[in-house]
Design a protein around this motif. Structure first.
Motif, PDB file in Angstrom:
ATOM      1  N   ASP A 541      16.311 -22.824  -8.738  1.00 47.86           N
ATOM      2  CA  ASP A 541      17.047 -21.748  -8.063  1.00 47.86           C
ATOM      3  C   ASP A 541      16.216 -20.468  -8.021  1.00 47.86           C
ATOM      4  OD1 ASP A 541      18.997 -23.642  -8.010  1.00 47.86           O
ATOM      5  OD2 ASP A 541      20.499 -22.497  -9.124  1.00 47.86           O
ATOM      6  N   ALA A 542      15.482 -20.212  -9.105  1.00 49.25           N
ATOM      7  CA  ALA A 542      14.645 -19.010  -9.159  1.00 49.25           C
ATOM      8  C   ALA A 542      13.526 -19.090  -8.130  1.00 49.25           C
ATOM      9  CB  ALA A 542      14.066 -18.836 -10.556  1.00 49.25           C
ATOM     10  N   GLU A 543      12.896 -20.250  -8.001  1.00 50.31           N
ATOM     11  CA  GLU A 543      11.807 -20.398  -7.031  1.00 50.31           C
ATOM     12  C   GLU A 543      12.306 -20.250  -5.600  1.00 50.31           C
ATOM     13  OE1 GLU A 543       8.836 -23.305  -9.623  1.00 50.31           O
ATOM     14  OE2 GLU A 543      10.423 -24.170  -8.369  1.00 50.31           O
ATOM     15  N   TRP A 544      13.529 -20.690  -5.331  1.00 46.24           N
ATOM     16  CA  TRP A 544      14.084 -20.516  -3.987  1.00 46.24           C
ATOM     17  C   TRP A 544      14.144 -19.045  -3.591  1.00 46.24           C
ATOM     18  CZ3 TRP A 544      14.365 -23.360   0.034  1.00 46.24           C
ATOM     19  CH2 TRP A 544      14.499 -24.752  -0.067  1.00 46.24           C
ATOM     20  N   GLN A 545      14.372 -18.177  -4.576  1.00 38.07           N
ATOM     21  CA  GLN A 545      14.469 -16.749  -4.253  1.00 38.07           C
ATOM     22  C   GLN A 545      13.153 -16.223  -3.680  1.00 38.07           C
ATOM     23  OE1 GLN A 545      17.646 -15.632  -4.493  1.00 38.07           O
ATOM     24  NE2 GLN A 545      17.932 -17.734  -5.246  1.00 38.07           N
ATOM     25  N   MET A 546      12.033 -16.801  -4.096  1.00 40.51           N
ATOM     26  CA  MET A 546      10.735 -16.391  -3.572  1.00 40.51           C
ATOM     27  C   MET A 546      10.665 -16.624  -2.065  1.00 40.51           C
ATOM     28  SD  MET A 546       8.399 -18.086  -6.603  1.00 40.51           S
ATOM     29  CE  MET A 546       6.838 -17.368  -6.123  1.00 40.51           C
ATOM     30  N   LEU A 547      11.241 -17.732  -1.607  1.00 38.46           N
ATOM     31  CA  LEU A 547      11.192 -18.061  -0.185  1.00 38.46           C
ATOM     32  C   LEU A 547      12.260 -17.313   0.604  1.00 38.46           C
ATOM     33  CD1 LEU A 547      10.442 -21.883  -0.342  1.00 38.46           C
ATOM     34  CD2 LEU A 547       8.871 -19.938  -0.273  1.00 38.46           C
ATOM     35  N   LEU A 548      13.442 -17.117  -0.002  1.00 35.18           N
ATOM     36  CA  LEU A 548      14.491 -16.355   0.689  1.00 35.18           C
ATOM     37  C   LEU A 548      14.029 -14.925   0.968  1.00 35.18           C
ATOM     38  CD1 LEU A 548      17.690 -17.555  -1.213  1.00 35.18           C
ATOM     39  CD2 LEU A 548      16.890 -18.271   1.039  1.00 35.18           C
ATOM     40  N   LEU A 549      13.259 -14.349   0.041  1.00 36.79           N
ATOM     41  CA  LEU A 549      12.734 -13.009   0.256  1.00 36.79           C
ATOM     42  C   LEU A 549      11.846 -12.945   1.493  1.00 36.79           C
ATOM     43  CD1 LEU A 549      11.737 -11.825  -3.348  1.00 36.79           C
ATOM     44  CD2 LEU A 549      13.314 -10.667  -1.807  1.00 36.79           C
ATOM     45  N   ARG A 550      11.191 -14.053   1.801  1.00 36.71           N
ATOM     46  CA  ARG A 550      10.215 -14.080   2.886  1.00 36.71           C
ATOM     47  C   ARG A 550      10.793 -14.575   4.204  1.00 36.71           C
ATOM     48  NH1 ARG A 550       7.787 -14.387  -1.841  1.00 36.71           N
ATOM     49  NH2 ARG A 550       5.678 -13.522  -2.060  1.00 36.71           N
ATOM     50  N   CYS A 551      12.067 -14.948   4.225  1.00 40.58           N
ATOM     51  CA  CYS A 551      12.670 -15.474   5.448  1.00 40.58           C
ATOM     52  C   CYS A 551      14.067 -14.884   5.643  1.00 40.58           C
ATOM     53  CB  CYS A 551      12.730 -16.997   5.393  1.00 40.58           C
ATOM     54  SG  CYS A 551      13.191 -17.774   6.951  1.00 40.58           S
ATOM     55  N   PRO A 552      14.152 -13.645   6.109  1.00 42.68           N
ATOM     56  CA  PRO A 552      15.467 -13.003   6.288  1.00 42.68           C
ATOM     57  C   PRO A 552      16.372 -13.750   7.252  1.00 42.68           C
ATOM     58  CG  PRO A 552      13.673 -11.394   6.449  1.00 42.68           C
ATOM     59  CD  PRO A 552      13.042 -12.748   6.454  1.00 42.68           C
ATOM     60  N   SER A 553      15.794 -14.499   8.204  1.00 42.24           N
ATOM     61  CA  SER A 553      16.604 -15.211   9.192  1.00 42.24           C
ATOM     62  C   SER A 553      17.307 -16.423   8.591  1.00 42.24           C
ATOM     63  CB  SER A 553      15.721 -15.673  10.352  1.00 42.24           C
ATOM     64  OG  SER A 553      14.815 -16.674   9.918  1.00 42.24           O
ATOM     65  N   ARG A 554      16.883 -16.850   7.399  1.00 42.38           N
ATOM     66  CA  ARG A 554      17.434 -18.051   6.734  1.00 42.38           C
ATOM     67  C   ARG A 554      17.243 -19.294   7.615  1.00 42.38           C
ATOM     68  NH1 ARG A 554      17.079 -14.719   3.312  1.00 42.38           N
ATOM     69  NH2 ARG A 554      18.637 -14.170   1.737  1.00 42.38           N
ATOM     70  N   SER A 555      16.121 -19.348   8.327  1.00 44.67           N
ATOM     71  CA  SER A 555      15.779 -20.504   9.159  1.00 44.67           C
ATOM     72  C   SER A 555      14.789 -21.372   8.380  1.00 44.67           C
ATOM     73  CB  SER A 555      15.166 -20.026  10.489  1.00 44.67           C
ATOM     74  OG  SER A 555      14.773 -21.117  11.283  1.00 44.67           O
ATOM     75  N   PHE A 556      15.264 -22.528   7.914  1.00 43.43           N
ATOM     76  CA  PHE A 556      14.461 -23.376   7.027  1.00 43.43           C
ATOM     77  C   PHE A 556      14.471 -24.823   7.496  1.00 43.43           C
ATOM     78  CE2 PHE A 556      15.086 -19.877   4.111  1.00 43.43           C
ATOM     79  CZ  PHE A 556      13.993 -19.923   3.253  1.00 43.43           C
ATOM     80  N   THR A 557      13.373 -25.522   7.257  1.00 46.58           N
ATOM     81  CA  THR A 557      13.346 -26.978   7.260  1.00 46.58           C
ATOM     82  C   THR A 557      13.044 -27.400   5.829  1.00 46.58           C
ATOM     83  OG1 THR A 557      12.574 -27.120   9.545  1.00 46.58           O
ATOM     84  CG2 THR A 557      12.257 -29.058   8.154  1.00 46.58           C
ATOM     85  N   ILE A 558      13.962 -28.150   5.231  1.00 48.72           N
ATOM     86  CA  ILE A 558      13.889 -28.474   3.803  1.00 48.72           C
ATOM     87  C   ILE A 558      13.748 -29.985   3.669  1.00 48.72           C
ATOM     88  CG2 ILE A 558      15.165 -28.406   1.625  1.00 48.72           C
ATOM     89  CD1 ILE A 558      16.573 -25.845   2.921  1.00 48.72           C
ATOM     90  N   VAL A 559      12.627 -30.412   3.130  1.00 53.33           N
ATOM     91  CA  VAL A 559      12.284 -31.832   3.095  1.00 53.33           C
ATOM     92  C   VAL A 559      12.244 -32.306   1.650  1.00 53.33           C
ATOM     93  CG1 VAL A 559      10.586 -33.545   3.807  1.00 53.33           C
ATOM     94  CG2 VAL A 559      10.911 -31.470   5.177  1.00 53.33           C
ATOM     95  N   GLY A 560      12.947 -33.383   1.361  1.00 55.25           N
ATOM     96  CA  GLY A 560      12.925 -33.865  -0.017  1.00 55.25           C
ATOM     97  C   GLY A 560      13.745 -35.117  -0.228  1.00 55.25           C
ATOM     98  N   ASP A 561      13.723 -35.584  -1.470  1.00 59.46           N
ATOM     99  CA  ASP A 561      14.437 -36.791  -1.885  1.00 59.46           C
ATOM    100  C   ASP A 561      15.055 -36.499  -3.252  1.00 59.46           C
ATOM    101  OD1 ASP A 561      15.375 -39.305  -2.481  1.00 59.46           O
ATOM    102  OD2 ASP A 561      13.388 -40.201  -2.789  1.00 59.46           O
ATOM    103  N   ARG A 562      16.366 -36.486  -3.317  1.00 57.48           N
ATOM    104  CA  ARG A 562      17.046 -36.173  -4.575  1.00 57.48           C
ATOM    105  C   ARG A 562      16.640 -37.143  -5.687  1.00 57.48           C
ATOM    106  NH1 ARG A 562      21.962 -37.571  -3.742  1.00 57.48           N
ATOM    107  NH2 ARG A 562      22.905 -36.431  -5.479  1.00 57.48           N
ATOM    108  N   ALA A 563      16.295 -38.372  -5.315  1.00 58.97           N
ATOM    109  CA  ALA A 563      15.909 -39.369  -6.315  1.00 58.97           C
ATOM    110  C   ALA A 563      14.493 -39.154  -6.838  1.00 58.97           C
ATOM    111  CB  ALA A 563      16.021 -40.776  -5.734  1.00 58.97           C
ATOM    112  N   GLN A 564      13.761 -38.193  -6.280  1.00 59.00           N
ATOM    113  CA  GLN A 564      12.422 -37.899  -6.783  1.00 59.00           C
ATOM    114  C   GLN A 564      12.370 -36.559  -7.521  1.00 59.00           C
ATOM    115  OE1 GLN A 564       8.930 -38.960  -4.293  1.00 59.00           O
ATOM    116  NE2 GLN A 564      10.416 -39.640  -2.764  1.00 59.00           N
ATOM    117  N   ALA A 565      13.524 -36.033  -7.922  1.00 63.52           N
ATOM    118  CA  ALA A 565      13.585 -34.785  -8.682  1.00 63.52           C
ATOM    119  C   ALA A 565      13.426 -35.094 -10.164  1.00 63.52           C
ATOM    120  CB  ALA A 565      14.907 -34.064  -8.426  1.00 63.52           C
TER     121      ALA A 565
END
Length: 716
Positions: A541-565
């Motif tokens: 959650d803390a690391e996400w804040q680094m990216l939210l600071l840099r993208c005020p539009s909140r336009s994201f493509t988020i790629v991942g696999d919950r089973a690889q966390a």
């Protein structure tokens, strides 16, 4: 039009039936036109680039437009020279037209206006990727090429209608796409644009508003989708252009970025900025891994990042006592209310260190308004205030210049300060986070807090740079004024365009302020119009804040696999992302494994399902008949030597054995650093030693599913 001196086709004897003129003569004729157009286009672009480089630099918007044009011409030339005829991915034949439509990495039009190649990102090219037999999208047939060193070594046709085969269809038992899946890998991600599948293409072309999650297991093409979507969005969505922030692509680690670095240039797009989270701030590359899991957990929350605001506010309290300011002309009373008024001067988004200059300016204004006597000049009055040590020291105490590293370091070395800024922490938590002897020995868990502090505080030397910049502009303006006067003096009648140089607006436009000292800007600070995040399941959650600071539009493509966390991911994507600050979330799932053979997945799937029963394990699209080999660690070198002797091409990886020294074709990686990569042969050493619980299961699953052909599991 001159024919090609060499055929574009280099088909083996095994594929001699595909070399029939009835099947490829039309392609040969079209490629001759493409070759001729390429030569002309490269010559024209080269002339345009030379002219743009020789043109006057200009200033302001003019300079920006010139630099943008040079960048565009250079990128297009580089792509054209890199690929040649293999710019062409394939062609489609529509049901209502017999003429093939050729799809390319870039659009290409000849001198008569005839479209020779349709850019793959254009809406008209979508059926080439998205058409299926269930939904042919108006296609009669589709042909895909396989290029090897600039010539076609295979091609494959698909037919969607009863008459689609007539005159231009050569059908195989297996598609070019399936055949390509088993091909040798290299140290760089393969070019897969021509074989993008319909499920992947639908995600690539999805809109950019809000957050789009691309969820899929190993081998489903998540990274392919992320990279191609970056290029597609920059082409199709004017809101994401470079002048409006552009696109930031965030990968999990540096080996991953090295692996994919050729993909975006091969798509004709060189404007996407790529980085890891570590790259977002200067302390990142040197930050150590966090060894204490409890410390990592405490620092991973968004609340800890928000504590930075309170930490800074502590240093923004106006003095509660008034004071008398003595100038050479009179004494002026500065009250507590005056201090409050001055401290309100900065706007809410002004960084702390940069706000101090605005507070000082407001204090000067207040004192000047209160001054009753005559002052020779405002400049002399300002200068006298700078020499008032009590005034300057009072401001320094109430609103000091702060370095981000010092602020965060104080949290880990002053318990009372941490308790004040993070009151939800218990006494044990505060003690756990203290490191008095090395408060600035940064770990990756510190990076989000350092980043928040740096963004909130701004640069302590910003005001110095601003003054230096203003001085440079003034000096340049004075120099330019002298030049203009000399030009005007040389004008005999003092009339005409030369007299326009007397205008202040025109004089200022001749000064390129961006080229003067004091305008440096961190390229990764943003803001960006769109952010793409791969392997996003690992983000705290803390690391996400680094990216939210840099993208005020909140336009994201988020790629991942919950089973690889590795730390587990029990929530849904929607729940996780809503908690960190994204409220418009759509999820698109990929469920077909294009990379990993059935034989390997049969070994890997139980490893993850034992720990995560609801893991999104994808279904492999192919089997290769190569069983998983089990053996002893003592067999490691013999297995690798044998594979290298039998395979002149391809790459292998040993995962989990730090004693193995990697070579040109055999990497040595941890499961974490192997994530996102793929290899022909994977040798997993002592997988049970990777650990217990979810973390160990994820590492085993990730390690095994890197294999595209053969998996070997060795135990001590």
């Amino acid at each position: 039009m001159n024919p090609l001196t060499t055929s574009a086709f280099d088909l083996s004897d095994r594929l001699s039936s595909k070399a029939a003129p009835a099947l490829i003569a039309g392609d040969e004729q079209h490629f001759a036109a493409v070759a001729d157009c390429l030569d002309r286009t490269i010559a024209e672009l080269s002339e345009q680039l030379d002219a743009a480089r020789k043109a006057p630099g200009g200033a302001g918007r003019e300079a920006l437009e010139r630099d943008t044009e040079i960048h565009r011409l250079t990128a297009r030339l580089r792509t054209l020279r890199r690929f040649g005829l293999d710019l062409c991915l394939g062609h489609v034949v529509l049901t209502d037209s017999p003429e093939p439509v050729y799809i390319g990495r870039l659009g290409l039009t000849d001198s008569t206006g005839r479209r020779l190649l349709l850019d793959w990102r254009s809406p008209a090219a979508e059926p080439f990727f998205a058409a299926t037999h269930a939904h042919p999208m108006g296609l009669a047939s589709r042909r895909r090429y396989r290029w090897t060193r600039g010539r076609i070594t295979d091609y494959w046709d698909e037919v969607f209608t009863a008459d689609g085969r007539e005159g231009h269809a050569a059908l195989d038992d297996h598609s070019a796409f399936i055949a390509s899946l088993g091909g040798e890998r290299s140290s760089r991600m393969r070019d897969v644009l021509a074989t993008i599948q319909s499920d992947q293409d639908a995600i690539i072309r999805a809109g950019s508003k809000g957050a789009l999650v691309v969820d899929g297991g190993p081998g489903t093409g998540k990274t392919v989708v992320a990279l191609h979507r970056s290029a597609y969005l920059l082409y199709s969505d004017p809101r994401l252009g470079h002048r409006r922030g552009g696109v930031l692509f965030v990968g999990p680690h540096q080996p991953y970025l090295n692996y994919v670095e050729d993909v975006l240039p091969s798509l004709g797009e060189e404007g996407v900025r790529t980085c890891t989270l570590r790259d977002l701030l200067p302390e990142g590359p040197g930050a150590a891994a966090e060894t204490d899991p409890e410390v990592a957990r405490l620092k991973s929350s968004a609340d800890m990042v928000r504590a930075i605001e309170k930490a800074v506010r502590f240093y923004e309290e106006p003095p509660t006592q008034g004071m008398t300011v003595t100038t050479p002309w009179s004494e002026v009373r500065l009250t507590a209310d005056d201090w409050v008024e001055a401290f309100r001067a900065p706007g809410p988004s002004t960084p702390h260190n940069e706000a101090r200059e605005e507070i000082w300016e407001e204090l000067v204004t207040i004192l000047l308004d209160k001054h009753s006597g005559d002052v020779p000049s405002e400049q002399q009055f300002r200068k006298s205030l700078l020499h008032d040590e009590e005034l300057v020291e009072t401001l320094d105490r109430a609103w000091p210049m702060i370095d981000a590293a010092d602020l965060v370091g104080d949290l880990w070395s002053v318990p009372a300060y941490l308790r004040m800024c993070a009151p939800w922490l218990g006494p044990d938590d505060v003690r756990t986070l203290q490191r008095k002897h090395a408060p600035q020995a940064w770990t990756v868990s510190d990076l989000p807090l350092l980043d928040a502090a740096r963004q909130r505080l701004g640069d302590p030397k910003a005001s110095q740079r601003k003054r230096r910049h203003e001085a440079s502009v003034a000096a340049e303006r004075e120099r330019m004024a002298g030049v203009i006067e000399n030009v005007i003096a040389a004008d005999a009648d003092g009339e005409g365009a030369v007299t326009m140089l007397r205008g202040r607006d025109l004089q200022d436009s001749l000064i390129d302020e961006d080229a003067l000292p004091g305008t440096e800007r961190a390229l990764l600070d943003g803001p960006f119009a769109h952010v793409v995040v791969d392997e996003a399941q690992e983000m705290t959650d803390a690391e996400w804040q680094m990216l939210l600071l840099r993208c005020p539009s909140r336009s994201f493509t988020i790629v991942g696999d919950r089973a690889q966390a590795r730390d587990g991911f029990t929530e849904s994507w929607e729940e996780r992302l809503k908690r960190i600050g994204l409220d418009r979330v759509e999820v698109a799932s990929l469920s077909i494994n294009y990379r990993t053979p059935e034989e390997v997945m049969a070994e890997a799937a139980p490893a993850i399902l034992a720990a995560i029963p609801d893991a999104n394990v994808p279904t492999s699209i192919r089997a290769n008949g190569i069983p998983v080999l089990h053996g002893s660690v003592a067999d490691r070198d013999a297995i690798l030597d044998g594979w290298l002797a039998d395979h002149a091409d391809g790459v292998a990886c040993v995962i989990g054995d730090p004693t193995f020294e990697e070579t040109t074709r055999v990497r040595s990686l941890t499961p974490g650093l192997a994530k996102g990569l793929e290899f022909d042969l994977v040798v997993v050493v002592d997988p049970e030693a990777f650990g217990e619980g979810v973390e160990g299961a994820v590492d085993r699953y990730v390690a095994m599913t890197r294999a595209t052909q053969r998996l070997v599991v060795l135990k001590s």
